[in-house]
Design a protein around this motif. Structure first.
Motif, PDB file in Angstrom:
ATOM      1  N   UNK A 123       0.822  -1.361  -0.070  1.00 15.76           N
ATOM      2  CA  UNK A 123       0.004   0.055  -0.089  1.00 15.76           C
ATOM      3  C   UNK A 123       1.025   1.086  -0.046  1.00 15.76           C
ATOM      4  N   UNK A 124       1.968   1.569   0.974  1.00 15.69           N
ATOM      5  CA  UNK A 124       2.698   2.308   0.721  1.00 15.69           C
ATOM      6  C   UNK A 124       2.900   3.768  -0.878  1.00 15.69           C
ATOM      7  N   UNK A 125       2.594   3.185  -2.020  1.00 18.01           N
ATOM      8  CA  UNK A 125       2.901   4.123  -2.903  1.00 18.01           C
ATOM      9  C   UNK A 125       1.392   3.535  -3.841  1.00 18.01           C
ATOM     10  N   UNK A 126       0.293   3.542  -3.360  1.00 18.77           N
ATOM     11  CA  UNK A 126      -0.815   2.913  -3.951  1.00 18.77           C
ATOM     12  C   UNK A 126      -1.335   3.910  -4.812  1.00 18.77           C
ATOM     13  N   UNK A 127      -1.098   5.064  -3.906  1.00 14.30           N
ATOM     14  CA  UNK A 127      -1.010   6.484  -4.409  1.00 14.30           C
ATOM     15  C   UNK A 127       0.050   7.482  -4.522  1.00 14.30           C
ATOM     16  N   UNK A 128       0.000   7.288  -5.621  1.00 13.17           N
ATOM     17  CA  UNK A 128       1.772   7.954  -5.896  1.00 13.17           C
ATOM     18  C   UNK A 128       1.245   9.300  -7.654  1.00 13.17           C
ATOM     19  N   UNK A 129       1.083  10.242  -7.291  1.00 10.16           N
ATOM     20  CA  UNK A 129       0.864  11.165  -7.629  1.00 10.16           C
ATOM     21  C   UNK A 129       2.747  12.215  -8.304  1.00 10.16           C
ATOM     22  N   UNK A 130       2.970  12.234  -8.666  1.00 15.65           N
ATOM     23  CA  UNK A 130       3.962  13.041  -8.464  1.00 15.65           C
ATOM     24  C   UNK A 130       4.453  14.826  -9.169  1.00 15.65           C
ATOM     25  N   UNK A 131       2.873  14.950  -8.612  1.00 16.60           N
ATOM     26  CA  UNK A 131       2.834  16.691  -8.268  1.00 16.60           C
ATOM     27  C   UNK A 131       1.731  16.719  -7.403  1.00 16.60           C
ATOM     28  N   UNK A 132       1.480  16.169  -6.717  1.00 17.73           N
ATOM     29  CA  UNK A 132       1.215  16.191  -5.617  1.00 17.73           C
ATOM     30  C   UNK A 132       2.443  16.383  -4.281  1.00 17.73           C
ATOM     31  N   UNK A 133       1.678  17.449  -3.619  1.00 13.57           N
ATOM     32  CA  UNK A 133       3.290  18.157  -2.340  1.00 13.57           C
ATOM     33  C   UNK A 133       3.357  17.538  -1.264  1.00 13.57           C
ATOM     34  N   UNK A 134       4.122  17.515  -0.460  1.00 11.67           N
ATOM     35  CA  UNK A 134       4.657  16.835   0.518  1.00 11.67           C
ATOM     36  C   UNK A 134       4.120  15.294   1.389  1.00 11.67           C
ATOM     37  N   UNK A 135       3.578  15.634   2.210  1.00  8.36           N
ATOM     38  CA  UNK A 135       3.297  13.553   2.863  1.00  8.36           C
ATOM     39  C   UNK A 135       1.710  13.430   1.849  1.00  8.36           C
ATOM     40  N   UNK A 136       1.359  14.546   0.820  1.00 10.87           N
ATOM     41  CA  UNK A 136       0.311  13.877   0.345  1.00 10.87           C
ATOM     42  C   UNK A 136      -0.039  12.756  -0.616  1.00 10.87           C
ATOM     43  N   UNK A 137       1.103  11.779  -0.847  1.00  7.33           N
ATOM     44  CA  UNK A 137       1.233  10.690  -1.847  1.00  7.33           C
ATOM     45  C   UNK A 137       0.615   9.580  -0.472  1.00  7.33           C
ATOM     46  N   UNK A 138       1.827   9.874   0.842  1.00 11.68           N
ATOM     47  CA  UNK A 138       1.671   9.050   1.851  1.00 11.68           C
ATOM     48  C   UNK A 138       0.457   8.288   2.802  1.00 11.68           C
TER      49      UNK A 138
END
Length: 213
Positions: free
Chosen positions: A73-88
């Motif tokens: 699950x740790x990189x299940x959401x991965x948007x390079x445009x997201x900032x900070x810890x938004x993906x985590x």
């Protein structure tokens, strides 16, 4: 992908999942995420590599099945445009939803969410072997042979193709400097003994290349 799905099922059931159909749906959802076309490094190859490290050092963990689920699950959401810890944070939220639906006990769901969030900064307490294992597995690529490390760095640059070179160099250098500022990149004694020096050499080399433009 049959081998990865088997590993997902095994981890979910070992962690107490009680809804087989939801386990299947969750595995399919996660595999689809890891195969998104914008990914170049954060792909099923990275997932498999993290799982392999977790398996190799599972004896150091208190609840290895939960570490395996957190790896999924740790990189299940991965948007390079997201900032900070938004993906985590988004990945932890998704983990909670999927694992709760799969019938995992509430404490297991909470623990997987906690582990996923640790990968934002890769800092685990000395009394947290499960967090240490996940963070070490996620950072294992830093200790790869130089050619493999360079391919990793290139793949990350491709994921951030939308970022101009000067901005990318500044941002990437900040990430790498932050890693080097950690007291140790790896927490498990065996991982530290085998990987620490090579990882720091690789990261320092990439920093120098970024500074040189």
């Amino acid at each position: 992908m049959d081998e990865l799905m088997r590993r997902w099922r095994d981890a979910a059931h070992a962690a107490g999942a009680s809804e087989p159909a939801e386990v299947e749906r969750a595995g399919a959802r996660l595999l689809a995420a890891w195969r998104e076309p914008h990914r170049r490094y954060h792909t099923t190859t990275h997932l498999r590599a993290v799982l392999d490290v977790v398996d190799a050092y599972a004896g150091s963990a208190r609840r290895p099945a939960l570490v395996r689920l957190a790896a999924w699950c740790h990189d299940a959401v991965y948007d390079p445009r997201a900032g900070g810890d938004a993906n985590e944070r988004a990945s932890a939220e998704l983990a909670g939803d999927l694992l709760a639906a799969a019938g995992l006990p509430a404490d297991a769901v909470t623990e997987v969410r906690r582990l996923v969030l640790l990968t934002a900064g890769h800092v685990a307490r000395p009394d947290d072997p499960d967090g240490a294992l996940l963070c070490d597995a996620d950072l294992a690529i830093l200790a790869a042979p130089p050619d493999d490390y360079d391919r990793y760095a290139t793949a990350v640059r491709h994921e951030y193709a939308h970022v101009p070179d000067p901005d990318f160099r500044t941002g990437r250098a900040a990430v790498l400097a932050g890693l080097l500022s950690l007291p140790t990149l790896y927490r498990l004694p065996a991982a530290q003994a085998h990987w620490e020096v090579r990882a720091r050499t690789n990261v320092t080399r990439e920093l120098a290349a970024l500074a040189g433009g």
